[in-house]
Structure formats: structure tokens, C-alpha cells
Design a protein around this motif. Structure first.
Motif, short mmCIF file in Angstrom:
data_model
loop_
_atom_site.label_atom_id
_atom_site.label_comp_id
_atom_site.label_asym_id
_atom_site.label_seq_id
_atom_site.Cartn_x
_atom_site.Cartn_y
_atom_site.Cartn_z
N CYS A 59 7.97 -6.56 -0.62
CA CYS A 59 8.27 -5.43 0.26
C CYS A 59 7.62 -4.14 -0.18
O CYS A 59 7.68 -3.76 -1.34
CB CYS A 59 9.79 -5.25 0.29
SG CYS A 59 10.29 -3.89 1.34
N GLY A 60 7.00 -3.44 0.78
CA GLY A 60 6.34 -2.18 0.48
C GLY A 60 7.27 -1.01 0.27
O GLY A 60 6.91 -0.01 -0.35
N ILE A 61 8.51 -1.10 0.77
CA ILE A 61 9.42 0.04 0.63
C ILE A 61 10.44 -0.19 -0.49
O ILE A 61 10.91 0.77 -1.10
CB ILE A 61 10.12 0.41 1.97
CG1 ILE A 61 10.80 1.78 1.87
CG2 ILE A 61 11.12 -0.65 2.41
CD1 ILE A 61 11.22 2.37 3.19
N PRO A 141 3.49 2.67 -4.10
CA PRO A 141 4.19 1.41 -4.36
C PRO A 141 3.40 0.43 -5.26
O PRO A 141 2.26 0.66 -5.56
CB PRO A 141 4.33 0.81 -2.95
CG PRO A 141 3.38 1.52 -2.08
CD PRO A 141 2.92 2.74 -2.76
N CYS B 15 3.31 -6.70 3.69
CA CYS B 15 4.58 -6.27 3.11
C CYS B 15 4.83 -4.80 3.47
O CYS B 15 5.79 -4.21 3.02
CB CYS B 15 4.56 -6.44 1.60
SG CYS B 15 3.43 -5.28 0.79
N TYR B 16 3.91 -4.21 4.25
CA TYR B 16 3.94 -2.79 4.62
C TYR B 16 3.63 -1.86 3.46
O TYR B 16 3.80 -0.65 3.57
CB TYR B 16 5.25 -2.41 5.33
CG TYR B 16 5.44 -3.24 6.57
CD1 TYR B 16 4.73 -2.94 7.73
CD2 TYR B 16 6.25 -4.36 6.56
CE1 TYR B 16 4.84 -3.75 8.85
CE2 TYR B 16 6.36 -5.17 7.68
CZ TYR B 16 5.66 -4.85 8.82
OH TYR B 16 5.76 -5.65 9.92
N GLY B 17 3.19 -2.43 2.34
CA GLY B 17 2.81 -1.60 1.19
C GLY B 17 1.65 -0.67 1.50
O GLY B 17 1.58 0.44 0.99
N HIS B 20 3.11 2.28 3.33
CA HIS B 20 3.87 3.14 2.40
C HIS B 20 2.96 3.83 1.41
O HIS B 20 3.27 4.92 0.94
CB HIS B 20 4.98 2.33 1.72
CG HIS B 20 6.13 2.07 2.64
ND1 HIS B 20 7.07 3.04 2.94
CD2 HIS B 20 6.46 0.98 3.36
CE1 HIS B 20 7.93 2.54 3.81
NE2 HIS B 20 7.59 1.29 4.08
N PRO B 128 -1.58 -2.00 -3.16
CA PRO B 128 -2.12 -1.48 -1.90
C PRO B 128 -3.39 -0.67 -2.15
O PRO B 128 -3.69 -0.35 -3.28
CB PRO B 128 -1.00 -0.53 -1.44
CG PRO B 128 -0.43 0.00 -2.71
CD PRO B 128 -0.53 -1.13 -3.70
#
Lengths: 383, 281
Positions: A59-61, A141, B15-17, B20, B128
Motif C-alpha cells: 500500500c502506498g498510503i 513512501p 499500490c498507489y505509491g 502518494h 516509487p
């Protein structure tokens, strides 16, 4: 009865919400997640240390929580104790990850489901929180500074001073979002046209982690996963669904408890607890940072090679569980249970999960908002 | 009034990293104000529609039998690429496949499903990618500036550097002093801990993460997250052959490297062979 199906996006991934309605009132809601990334399989036969690089990418968050849970699971398996200094540093970076999560969730996920609001101040705030994490962990992150046995960094007092002053500054800045006495203009504005008492859940709460100032009220050994109709698994504690997260773990705070007495486990209480938790985390971290002994070791090398272990922590959205089985330093089995699985299990009408219960008997126009107030992490579910 | 360039940001298997990471760009507001963001997986935008765009940004890998917003992912990506003027692939997943599947341009070492669209693609790998790299790609395209690309379509202004450049442990590398353990200021992480710095294309240690730090500066080895091989196995170990690193720093012959290493090792740098901050004197 009418059933409508809707894809809910912008929740760190997406979910399908099937609403069973009668005259615009939700009688039942089915929650489904359809994505699968196969991360537990990806870990198999790799060296256990690889999990410290792979797992943050769940997960990025909230990937940092996955890192800390990974390190703890391996330490539990290999019977490793870490120093107090390493433990405090992990508390700081994990606490800060929770803070950046909450502020992004409030302004980027929750607010837009109700009304337009400037979200740049949230990004600005989260960016500065990420900077403090990076001072310790290298970047945010996706860092891997917490490894079984401690942390990779070796700070000097220069960084400690910078981190402490930065924490004070951010705590001060947070007062404009929600003050230590629980006042928040933005929270009241959000509720201008929404009733505060909607979205009541099961009124059953579970806290499994005991990191930060949280104290657990259960034992992860009573957790059971069961197949659901979609790709995610339902998660039960002693065969019942429970709500996890900021409301569950802050009920012993006098202010949160007074809001709870007035509004029960409604959307308002849930959101209040989440925003208020930030203040409590800042206070806790400012206390802990003074306990750092700069000359203490950062890392102690593990010696064992085989064992089973688990790591349980309180992550941004609630209790997070990692289980590992190590054989000859390689990962034989890995299992991850994420907080969203607890809150958004897909139960039935007689035995609904917290989010399903919160949606039932409410007007469909509030469905999106009630759903999002649980701070869903779909991407964590689809690990 | 001139209309703003349309930017569509789509999430594949990710992962949406990357998103973000981009949020940490200090002037994100200035960039977002210049564009018409017609869709983003997390930021507030209008509902998703298959639409033409001036810039298509893709985050994440592709995988068959994967639904995104109700569409088959690979069909959706094909349509969106066709409808776009330029494509920016952000993240190692999107360029090479990374953790979650196949890349758009490459499938690890091989050509990827959309290799034929190479001419309109810019690769910004990283797991990322650094927020400045994402901002760079968007700005260069918005301003119609020529980007010098390497053979994998990575901008040379970013990926000609190695993550070794600017590492604070460089002196230890020069004198072949390896880190004895994690959690210590001293020693180079290249010999034991698996650091990929000398052959990873990235400017992490030049521009720093979150404006303050980098993984090697925090004692964590570089994992080579911008490369097609990421994530390789045994990420915390240096692969060796007869006691020397199996992979040699970029641009150096094995013989040259061994000669230099031998000389450096035979001449001890006493300062680097003890604790950096000595409590005794």
C-alpha cells in the motif's frame, strides 16, 4: 425491493457496493472487492528480509505499517528483542504515517463525497509529515529501514533536534484542523447538511495492537478468516464481526468517550475519533522522543533460522496482522489480515459487518459518505 | 481563453505509491493549476470516462483478467493510449512490470504489449519514482520541450546518474571499507548488504527524498528499484563470485575494478577503519 450496483472508487482502489433498497432506504448492503495482486505468493521461497522490501508495496498510503508489522512478525518468529531506541524510532515513523493518512483521508476522500474543499493544505501538511519520516527512515513512501533486529539508521543528535522541533511545529499547525480540546471548524462544516447520528455500526470494538499509546482488548489467536462471496476474506473475532480503528482504540479517552455517549458509534463519532487521534499521537511522540538514548544500539542481528511468528499492530485504519513461517531463512508461508477486512467484511443481513450495519436503514443519499467514513483501503484488501 | 491541457491519470495494478510520492512535490499546486486533470484515482475529479487526453499518465502494471472501473484493464489501457498525445509511464510496474505484472513498454527484459507505441512514451521508473521526476516529465511535455531519452525511453537528465552518486558513504566505497552491520554510520553497503547504488540509474542521492534523505543515508541499501530487475531475490545480500561482487559498477571493466579495489584495500585509510564519532578521544 430494488438492488443497485455501484463501483466506489477513490478509496485507495475500488470496491463494489450493492444496495438493497426499499423507498430509498437501504435494507442491506453487499460489499465486494474484485482485485487480487498475489503478494503473499510472491513472498514464498524468498529470504525473510525480502519481506521488508516487498510488503511496504502492499500500500502506498499505509505501507510503513506493513513494514513494521513485517519486522515484528519476523522478530516474533526468531525471538529477537530490539533496543528501546529502535522501538521509539519505529513508534515515531508509524505514528507519523497514521497522521498523514488521516489528514489525506479527511480532505481527499471524505470531504469530496460531501462538498468541495481546498485539499492543498492537506497535501502540504502530509508532505511535511512525510519529511519527518524520511529524516529517520530515508524516504516516504516505501522505505525499508525497520528490519528484524532494529533499524538501519544511526542518527545523531542533529537529526533528533530537527525531528523534535518539526514535531512541535506540526502539532501547532494541526491545531487549525482540530485543537487539543476537540474543536474543528472543518469538521463542523462537513456536517452542515448531514445528520451526525447516522451510520451506526455494531457497537462492538476490537483493538489488537499495543503500539503507540493504544492498549489491546483482545488476542489475535481468536481471529478467523472465512471465504466471502468476493475475492476478499471476511474476518471474525470469536466468530463475530468487530469494528477496528481509531474509534475502537480511543474510546478510553475522556473526550472521545463523551462524544460517543452523545452520538453513539455514528459517522460523527467515528470521524471525530480519527481526527482527534492525531493530537494524541503528537503528544505521545513528543514524550517518547525525549527517551531516546543516542548511544544505544540500533540493530541486533538475529541468529535463529526457523520458526513461526506473528506481528500485530495498530495501523492507520485499525488492527493489522502479519503471520510468517520461516524455514532455513526462507519464507514458507505468509498471511496478511488488514483492518479494512474487519470493518468491511461481507456478512449477511442477520449477521452484518460494521460497515454493512452502518449502511442499513439509512437513506441511500448518505451511502457513499457512510461507507467512506470507515476509511477504506481497497488496495490493502487486494494484497 | 486558452484551454488547459487535459491530463488523465489512470491506475493499473499498483499500490498507489506513485500517487502518494507525487503528493510530496512541494509545488504540486502550481502543476495541478496548469492542467485540466480529467481523472485521477485518488484526487477529486469528475467521474471516469474514456476520453482523449494531451497527457496520459499510467501508474501500475498490466495483468489479464483484471477489472478497472468496470473495464478489462488491458483493453482500457489500449483505448486510452490510442486517445492520448503523449504517455508518461510512472513507476517501475508501469515501465517494466515490477512487482505486479507486466509493464506497458517492457515486460522485464522483453518488449512489452505496448512497445509499438514507444514513440509517444516517456518512462519514469522507480518504486516509487521521485516526485521531482514525475513533475519533470509533466512540465517538459506541457512546455513542449525536447527530452533526451535513453534506449528505454528514460530521460537522460534523471537516469544518467546512478544512485551511488552523492551517497554519503562514498568514501567507504573508495577505500573498500564494508559496513560490518546494519544500524551504523560507517561502511559501504555495497559489499555485504546488497546495495545496488553503483549500477542503479537514478538521481536519488543527488536530489534526495522528501528533500532531506535517501535510503543509503539512512543505512538502508539501494534496492535498484528503478531497474527492470526490481525486485530481485535476496534484496539485502550482495551476490558475490569468488569473494568479489558479481556485478561491477557501471562503466568499469572487471579487471580495472579489481585492480583499483586491490590497491585501495592494501592502503588502509585509518580514519575510515574506526568509528566515525569516537567517544574516547
Amino acid at each position: 425491493m430494488k438492488i443497485t450496483k455501484k463501483i466506489i472508487s477513490k478509496i485507495e482502489g475500488e470496491a463494489t457496493l450493492k444496495l438493497h433498497k426499499k423507498d430509498k432506504i437501504i435494507e442491506f448492503a453487499e460489499i465486494e472487492f474484485w482485485q487480487y495482486r498475489g503478494m503473499e505468493e510472491f513472498l514464498k521461497n524468498r529470504h525473510y528480509l525480502d519481506a521488508c522490501v516487498i510488503n511496504p508495496r502492499v500500500c502506498g498510503i499505509c505501507g510503513h505499517s506493513h513494514l513494521i508489522a513485517t519486522a515484528k512478525a519476523i522478530e516474533n518468529a526468531l525471538d529477537v528483542k530490539i533496543t528501546k531506541k529502535a522501538e521509539i524510532l519505529r513508534e515515531i515513523t508509524l505514528g507519523l504515517e497514521i497522521i498523514q493518512n488521516h489528514i489525506k483521508w479527511f480532505y481527499l476522500t471524505l470531504y469530496p463525497s460531501v462538498k468541495q474543499k481546498d485539499f492543498f493544505k492537506a497535501l502540504e501538511f502530509a508532505k511535511d509529515i512525510a519529511k519527518i519520516i524520511a529524516l529517520i527512515a530515508g524516504q516516504f513512501p516505501h522505505n525499508s529501514y525497520a528490519i528484524p533486529g532494529g533499524v538501519t539508521c544511526d542518527l545523531t543528535n542533529l537529526e533528533i533536534i530537527k525531528i523534535k522541533n518539526f514535531l512541535y511545529e506540526m502539532f501547532e499547525r494541526y491545531q487549525k484542523i482540530m485543537s487539543v480540546d476537540g474543536k474543528s471548524e472543518d469538521l463542523e462544516e462537513l456536517f452542515e447538511d448531514i445528520p451526525k447520528d447516522i451510520g451506526r455500526g455494531l457497537n462492538r470494538f476490537l483493538v489488537l495492537g499495543d503500539n503507540l499509546y493504544f492498549s489491546s482488548n483482545g488476542d489475535f489467536k481468536f481471529i478467523r478468516e472465512e471465504k466471502s462471496t468476493s475475492l476478499n476474506k471476511n474476518v471474525l473475532y470469536k466468530d463475530k464481526f468487530y469494528e477496528v480503528g481509531p474509534l475502537a482504540r480511543n474510546l478510553n479517552n475522556p473526550l472521545v468517550s463523551s462524544i460517543y455517549k452523545k452520538h453513539k458509534d455514528s459517522v460523527y463519532t467515528r470521524i471525530f475519533a480519527r481526527l482527534y487521534e492525531v493530537n494524541l499521537i503528537f503528544e505521545y511522540l513528543l514524550k517518547r522522543i525525549d527517551e531516546i538514548e543516542i548511544n544505544e544500539k540500533n540493530y541486533i542481528k538475529p541468529t535463529q533460522k526457523n520458526a513461526k511468528g506473528y506481528g500485530v499492530i495498530e495501523a492507520p485504519r485499525g488492527s493489522l496482522i502479519h503471520e510468517i513461517e520461516i524455514e532455513d531463512e526462507k519464507i514458507k508461508r505468509y498471511n496478511i489480515i488488514v483492518p479494512t477486512q474487519f470493518n468491511l467484511s461481507n456478512g449477511n443481513k442477520l449477521n452484518p459487518s460494521p460497515a454493512q450495519a452502518a449502511l442499513m436503514n439509512e437513506d441511500e443519499k448518505y451511502a457513499d459518505f457512510i461507507f467512506k467514513c470507515f476509511d477504506i483501503c481497497a488496495i490493502c484488501v487486494s494484497h | 481563453m486558452h484551454s488547459k491541457p487535459k491530463v488523465l491519470w489512470i491506475d493499473a495494478v499498483s499500490c498507489y505509491g506513485c500517487s502518494h510520492s507525487f503528493y510530496n512535490y512541494p509545488q504540486i499546486k502550481e502543476i495541478l493549476n496548469k492542467i485540466d486533470l480529467i481523472y485521477h484515482p485518488l484526487l477529486p475529479t469528475k467521474e471516469f470516462e474514456i476520453k482523449s487526453s494531451d497527457i496520459l499518465i499510467i501508474e501500475g502494471a498490466i495483468k489479464s483478467n483484471f477489472l478497472r472501473l468496470g473495464f478489462d484493464l488491458i483493453d482500457l489501457i489500449a483505448k486510452l493510449i490510442k486517445l492520448s498525445r503523449k504517455v508518461i509511464l510512472i513507476g517501475t510496474c508501469s515501465v517494466y512490470g515490477g512487482m505486479f505484472g507486466e509493464g506497458i513498454l517492457f515486460n522485464k527484459e522483453d518488449k512489452g504489449k505496448f512497445y509499438k507505441c514507444k514513440d509517444k512514451i516517456i518512462s519514469i521508473p522507480g518504486c516509487p519514482p521521485h516526485p521531482e521526476w514525475i513533475a519533470y516529465a509533466i512540465e517538459m511535455v506541457l512546455n513542449d520541450k525536447k527530452i533526451l531519452l535513453d534506449s528505454e525511453n528514460r530521460p537522460k537528465e534523471i537516469y544518467s546518474y546512478t544512485s551511488h552518486m552523492g551517497c554519503v558513504r562514498n568514501e567507504y566505497f573508495e577505500w573498500k571499507v564494508d559496513a560490518k552491520n546494519f544500524g551504523e554510520k560507517e561502511g559501504c553497503l555495497f559489499y555485504e548488504q546488497g546495495c545496488q547504488g553503483p549500477y542503479t540509474h537514478s538521481s536519488c542521492n543527488k536530489i534526495l527524498w522528501n528533500e532531506v534523505n535517501s535510503k543509503p543515508r539512512a543505512g538502508t541499501p539501494c534496492f535498484g528499484c528503478t531497474e527492470k530487475t526490481f525486485p530481485r531475490k535476496d534484496l539485502f545480500k550482495t551476490e558475490t563470485f569468488m569473494g568479489i561482487p558479481a556485478n561491477i559498477p557501471l562503466g568499469v571493466s572487471k579487471r580495472a575494478y579489481l585492480t583499483l579495489a586491490g590497491v585501495a584495500k592494501s592502503l588502509t585509510n585509518e580514519r575510515l577503519n574506526k568509528r566515525l564519532i569516537d567517544e574516547d578521544n
